[in-house]
Scaffold this motif. Sequence first.
Motif: not given
Length: 354
Positions: A40-46, A136-141, A29-38, A130-133
């Motif tokens: 999607h990254l959270w959805e992928t991490l989930e 970023i995802a690992g940092d968020l987790a 929900a927080r990420a959605a306020t910053l854009g669909p790309t962000y 892919g590796l860059s994303m």
Amino acid sequence: MDMETLLVDSRGLEQVESVLANSFARSKARAATLGPTYHHLWETLENCAAGGKRFRPRMVMTAYDCLSGTDRATAALVAASFEMLHTALIVHDDVIDRDFVRRGIPNVSGTYRLLAEDAGLAPDDAAHRGLSMGLIAGDLALSSAHRLLDGVRTDPATRERLGELLDDAVFASAAGELLDVDASTSETATSEETLQMARLKTAVYSFESPLKAGAVLAGADEAVIDSLGDFGRDVGIAYQLADDILGVFGDEKTTGKTTWGDLREGKRTALISYVAQRDEWEQISSLVGSPELSAAGAEKIRGVLRSSGALDHVVSLAGDYAQRAQDHLGASHVPAELRDGLAPVATAVLARVR
């Protein structure tokens, strides 16, 4: 026998799943306020965090319940924080290993590599994206693991101790990963160094710290907490040894990873450390660590690992550490319920390589 049938029971895991689901929902929900790309990254991490056997939460909840803990909601927060840490570490580990598959499906990096390829990027550029994303995802987790633990409501001394255990897990895991990376460029890594790497990279965050966290939250005596740490250390080393074996000899459909990734990366596992000290090493030294390693080359390495005695040696070593772990549970100050609750774990580790 399937490992999950041997593991400690699933007590409290439904509450852990609820904590994780709520955490991801808030973050999306927080990420959605910053854009669909962000978003999607959270959805992928989930998606990456889903589907695991939840070893770390099982360790927390079993220790807590077997030591007469009564506030499962709070224990579930602690358990979820260790599971989120696990998510962070496997995402980063895949980046380091340049693996794009986890549990038989594209991982975070693999998902974004495919998207980049579909968008027309060249293969190397798509892999880099892919590796860059994944990074970023690992940092968020990792950040989410600390955020979850911050939500624990208990006395200040216990909160501080829990924070130290999570910090210990992160600190040790980074040291273990560093040793792993360094060892991949060295032919001189000793068996002792590979065992230390196994402890730091796997045992601390997967077994030692989660078990001790559950005991601390339950108000256990220091002697019990120490014994749990000793058990976690030895069973964690046995687990990593088994994992190293499966990384080379396992069924890809079961492990979800290729069986030559470790060989291609030149990881100095206990298998490789053993054979590197023998004459047979000359037969495969040019293959181990080669980015061009083929299926035939990987099979040649496996043959040498068998004929040199490396496979039998590491299977035996895993058994020794699993037995040491069980011995720690036999201490007189360890409650019988805790002993019975954790005894299947060492058996499960050995079942992975038999």
